[in-house]
Design a protein around this motif. Structure first.
Motif, PDB file in Angstrom:
ATOM      1  N   GLY A 127      46.686  44.157  39.262  1.00 16.69           N
ATOM      2  CA  GLY A 127      46.948  44.653  40.608  1.00 16.69           C
ATOM      3  C   GLY A 127      47.227  43.525  41.594  1.00 16.69           C
ATOM      4  N   TRP A 128      46.576  42.362  41.419  1.00 14.26           N
ATOM      5  CA  TRP A 128      46.753  41.223  42.318  1.00 14.26           C
ATOM      6  C   TRP A 128      46.581  39.963  41.468  1.00 14.26           C
ATOM      7  CZ3 TRP A 128      48.442  41.784  47.223  1.00 14.26           C
ATOM      8  CH2 TRP A 128      48.547  40.612  47.981  1.00 14.26           C
ATOM      9  N   PRO A 129      47.684  39.505  40.858  1.00 12.95           N
ATOM     10  CA  PRO A 129      47.550  38.462  39.820  1.00 12.95           C
ATOM     11  C   PRO A 129      47.007  37.108  40.293  1.00 12.95           C
ATOM     12  CG  PRO A 129      49.653  39.620  39.638  1.00 12.95           C
ATOM     13  CD  PRO A 129      49.045  40.055  40.932  1.00 12.95           C
ATOM     14  N   ASP A 130      46.884  36.877  41.624  1.00 11.64           N
ATOM     15  CA  ASP A 130      46.211  35.650  42.067  1.00 11.64           C
ATOM     16  C   ASP A 130      44.693  35.788  42.002  1.00 11.64           C
ATOM     17  OD1 ASP A 130      48.496  34.251  42.459  1.00 11.64           O
ATOM     18  OD2 ASP A 130      48.636  34.626  44.611  1.00 11.64           O
ATOM     19  N   CYS A 131      44.231  36.977  41.701  1.00 11.36           N
ATOM     20  CA  CYS A 131      42.804  37.193  41.396  1.00 11.36           C
ATOM     21  C   CYS A 131      42.691  37.331  39.884  1.00 11.36           C
ATOM     22  CB  CYS A 131      42.295  38.496  42.001  1.00 11.36           C
ATOM     23  SG  CYS A 131      42.113  38.480  43.778  1.00 11.36           S
ATOM     24  N   PHE A 132      41.518  36.957  39.351  1.00  9.55           N
ATOM     25  CA  PHE A 132      41.320  37.242  37.927  1.00  9.55           C
ATOM     26  C   PHE A 132      40.673  38.613  37.787  1.00  9.55           C
ATOM     27  CE2 PHE A 132      37.617  34.638  39.231  1.00  9.55           C
ATOM     28  CZ  PHE A 132      36.563  35.440  38.855  1.00  9.55           C
ATOM     29  N   ASN A 133      40.925  39.238  36.646  1.00  7.90           N
ATOM     30  CA  ASN A 133      40.256  40.506  36.358  1.00  7.90           C
ATOM     31  C   ASN A 133      38.918  40.187  35.707  1.00  7.90           C
ATOM     32  OD1 ASN A 133      39.634  42.801  34.216  1.00  7.90           O
ATOM     33  ND2 ASN A 133      40.747  43.707  35.939  1.00  7.90           N
ATOM     34  N   SER A 134      37.865  40.851  36.208  1.00  4.86           N
ATOM     35  CA  SER A 134      36.525  40.529  35.710  1.00  4.86           C
ATOM     36  C   SER A 134      36.108  41.424  34.551  1.00  4.86           C
ATOM     37  CB  SER A 134      35.512  40.605  36.849  1.00  4.86           C
ATOM     38  OG  SER A 134      35.473  41.921  37.358  1.00  4.86           O
ATOM     39  N   GLY A 135      37.083  42.012  33.877  1.00  4.65           N
ATOM     40  CA  GLY A 135      36.773  42.828  32.690  1.00  4.65           C
ATOM     41  C   GLY A 135      36.561  41.973  31.445  1.00  4.65           C
ATOM     42  N   VAL A 136      37.100  40.759  31.420  1.00  2.85           N
ATOM     43  CA  VAL A 136      36.915  39.822  30.297  1.00  2.85           C
ATOM     44  C   VAL A 136      36.823  38.417  30.898  1.00  2.85           C
ATOM     45  CG1 VAL A 136      37.953  38.803  28.212  1.00  2.85           C
ATOM     46  CG2 VAL A 136      38.341  41.234  28.714  1.00  2.85           C
ATOM     47  N   LEU A 166      33.440  39.749  44.392  1.00  2.33           N
ATOM     48  CA  LEU A 166      32.452  38.678  44.567  1.00  2.33           C
ATOM     49  C   LEU A 166      32.782  37.469  43.691  1.00  2.33           C
ATOM     50  CD1 LEU A 166      29.564  38.256  45.953  1.00  2.33           C
ATOM     51  CD2 LEU A 166      28.702  38.592  43.636  1.00  2.33           C
ATOM     52  N   LEU A 167      33.094  37.724  42.419  1.00  7.37           N
ATOM     53  CA  LEU A 167      33.358  36.613  41.490  1.00  7.37           C
ATOM     54  C   LEU A 167      34.610  35.842  41.885  1.00  7.37           C
ATOM     55  CD1 LEU A 167      32.400  38.331  38.098  1.00  7.37           C
ATOM     56  CD2 LEU A 167      31.136  36.560  39.316  1.00  7.37           C
ATOM     57  N   ASN A 168      35.615  36.554  42.402  1.00  7.20           N
ATOM     58  CA  ASN A 168      36.826  35.853  42.831  1.00  7.20           C
ATOM     59  C   ASN A 168      36.578  34.998  44.072  1.00  7.20           C
ATOM     60  OD1 ASN A 168      39.670  36.318  41.439  1.00  7.20           O
ATOM     61  ND2 ASN A 168      38.414  38.139  41.063  1.00  7.20           N
ATOM     62  N   THR A 169      35.637  35.427  44.926  1.00  7.16           N
ATOM     63  CA  THR A 169      35.287  34.608  46.081  1.00  7.16           C
ATOM     64  C   THR A 169      34.504  33.383  45.607  1.00  7.16           C
ATOM     65  OG1 THR A 169      35.189  36.581  47.444  1.00  7.16           O
ATOM     66  CG2 THR A 169      34.101  34.630  48.330  1.00  7.16           C
ATOM     67  N   PHE A 170      33.605  33.594  44.668  1.00  8.95           N
ATOM     68  CA  PHE A 170      32.754  32.499  44.178  1.00  8.95           C
ATOM     69  C   PHE A 170      33.579  31.467  43.404  1.00  8.95           C
ATOM     70  CE2 PHE A 170      29.556  30.524  41.406  1.00  8.95           C
ATOM     71  CZ  PHE A 170      28.556  30.255  42.321  1.00  8.95           C
ATOM     72  N   PHE A 171      34.385  31.935  42.456  1.00  4.69           N
ATOM     73  CA  PHE A 171      35.239  31.022  41.674  1.00  4.69           C
ATOM     74  C   PHE A 171      36.621  31.004  42.323  1.00  4.69           C
ATOM     75  CE2 PHE A 171      31.973  32.559  38.691  1.00  4.69           C
ATOM     76  CZ  PHE A 171      31.476  31.344  38.235  1.00  4.69           C
ATOM     77  N   SER A 172      36.662  30.600  43.584  1.00  7.34           N
ATOM     78  CA  SER A 172      37.865  30.832  44.392  1.00  7.34           C
ATOM     79  C   SER A 172      39.022  29.909  44.033  1.00  7.34           C
ATOM     80  CB  SER A 172      37.541  30.685  45.877  1.00  7.34           C
ATOM     81  OG  SER A 172      37.092  29.372  46.098  1.00  7.34           O
ATOM     82  N   ASN A 173      38.768  28.834  43.260  1.00  4.47           N
ATOM     83  CA  ASN A 173      39.914  27.974  42.922  1.00  4.47           C
ATOM     84  C   ASN A 173      40.516  28.334  41.562  1.00  4.47           C
ATOM     85  OD1 ASN A 173      38.092  27.013  41.133  1.00  4.47           O
ATOM     86  ND2 ASN A 173      38.076  24.892  41.865  1.00  4.47           N
ATOM     87  N   TRP A 174      40.114  29.467  41.011  1.00  2.85           N
ATOM     88  CA  TRP A 174      40.628  29.873  39.688  1.00  2.85           C
ATOM     89  C   TRP A 174      42.156  29.887  39.647  1.00  2.85           C
ATOM     90  CZ3 TRP A 174      43.714  34.111  38.574  1.00  2.85           C
ATOM     91  CH2 TRP A 174      43.981  34.336  37.210  1.00  2.85           C
ATOM     92  N   ALA A 175      42.766  30.421  40.729  1.00  4.50           N
ATOM     93  CA  ALA A 175      44.218  30.633  40.701  1.00  4.50           C
ATOM     94  C   ALA A 175      44.993  29.318  40.635  1.00  4.50           C
ATOM     95  CB  ALA A 175      44.657  31.432  41.923  1.00  4.50           C
TER      96      ALA A 175
END
Ligand code: UDP
Ligand code: GLC
Ligand code: MN
Length: 344
Positions: A127-136, A166-175
């Motif tokens: 849905g928003w590829p600059d975020c990671f999906n937290s399903g895996v 929450l996880l995307n905010t915490f690990f915010s440099n993932w992208a």
């Protein structure tokens, strides 16, 4: 590999069915890692017994719920506040590294190579590829990280009301920080993507390569309707309701059900986890009864909540995702009627 584990979560008996299919699929593809499931007090006793057959560790944790009605309403998934319970996976400090997988995923091959990755590795969200999906995701259990995540949840909340925000905010440099932490999409192929980008699913990038879709290693039944909400025709080996546009490519749904009937149903029967009407008959014949959730849980109603009727906004969204209700509201006849009304 006793210090590494796959981890999933189930807060109720419906999601336990998903967890059991996931666990069986990991076993079938001969993982060398341990299997852990986090459960909460609502999960019934018979289901816990069945989980113990498939998982090495069944760990009871308390429910963490965001109760964030406003953000969950934006996501149109009021039930996902409890997904913050997922944070307990960081508490599994007996392991040095883990791979978390949603209970609505299943593996299509051995994926032990994921343990070579570092925290936090995940695939893009469709849905928003600059975020990671937290399903895996791949992570390292740590009480410190767990406490920091809880603190962030308390102080700032989650932008989607669930764990993924929450996880995307915490690990915010993932992208942007490290491409090796971007898992290929085949490790978290959401069934929705098949409809929104069918040509990619079917693509063969070179004559010698497989098609993208046939390379899939993990399928994720992301979205409100889960495989266990469908009815399965065990004789035809196919989910019923082929009119439903999401069932136009039912291959993965049918694989989930096939695994459920073969690997999970016999265990449910042995442990009295399904009602009398469904026991004593051949596994395949019981499938239909179970697909309507005749589980002996006292905490839950005996049939799954049917999805609420769709608002016109939701319909529009589905339409834009290529999931038009061709046989119902969006049928050619209805569209023609609307056009005729405009023209008049
Ligand atoms: N989950 C759960 N109980 C719930 C909702 C979610 O145990 O009532 C867990 C389960 O592991 C599930 C995950 O949280 O797979 C994320 O929820 P879901 O898969 O429904 O979200 P989606 O991937 O559809 O956004
Ligand atoms: C997502 C993820 C799911 C997560 C939910 C709530 O769409 O697939 O794993 O629990 O959002 O944040
Ligand atoms: Mn999911």
């Amino acid at each position: 590999m006793a210090d590494q584990s796959f981890v999933t979560l189930a807060t109720n008996d419906s999601y336990v069915k998903g967890a059991l299919v996931l666990g069986s699929s990991l076993r079938n593809y001969r993982t060398t890692r341990r299997l852990t499931v986090l459960i909460t007090p609502h999960v019934s006793d018979p289901m816990r017994k069945v989980l113990e057959k498939v998982f090495d560790e069944v760990k009871l944790v308390d429910v963490l719920d965001s109760g964030d009605v406003a953000h969950l309403a934006l996501l149109k998934r009021p039930e996902l506040g409890v997904t913050l319970t997922k944070l307990h996976c960081w508490g599994l400090t007996e392991y040095s590294k883990c791979v978390f997988m949603d209970a609505d995923t299943m593996v299509l091959s051995n994926i032990d190579e994921l343990f070579e990755r570092e925290e936090l590795s995940a695939a893009p969200d469709p849905g928003w590829p600059d975020c990671f999906n937290s399903g895996v995701f791949v992570y390292r259990p740590s009480i410190e990280t767990f406490n920091q995540l809880l603190q962030l949840a308390t102080e700032k909340g989650s932008f989607d009301g669930g764990d993924q925000g929450l996880l995307n905010t915490f690990f915010s440099n993932w992208a942007t920080a490290d491409i090796s932490k971007h898992l290929p999409f085949i490790y978290n192929l959401s069934s929705i993507s098949i409809y929104s980008y069918l040509p990619a699913f079917k693509a063969q990038t070179s004559p010698s390569s497989d098609r993208f879709g046939t390379n899939a290693k993990v399928v994720h039944f992301l979205g409100r309707l889960k495989p266990w909400n469908y009815t399965y025709d065990s004789k035809a080996k196919s989910v019923k309701d082929a009119q439903d546009p999401t069932v136009v490519h039912p291959e993965f749904l049918n694989m989930w059900w096939d695994s459920f009937v073969t690997n999970v149903l016999p265990l449910l029967q042995q442990h009295g986890a399904i009602k009398d009407t469904a026991t004593g008959v051949k596994a395949e014949e019981a499938a239909e009864a179970v697909s309507n959730l005749s589980l002996s849980s006292t905490a839950l109603p005996h049939s799954p909540p049917s999805p609420p009727p769709m608002s016109s906004e939701e319909r529009k969204e589905r339409w834009e995702q290529g999931q038009a209700d061709y046989m119902g509201a969006d049928s050619f006849d209805n569209i023609k009627k609307k056009l005729d009304a405009y023209l008049q």
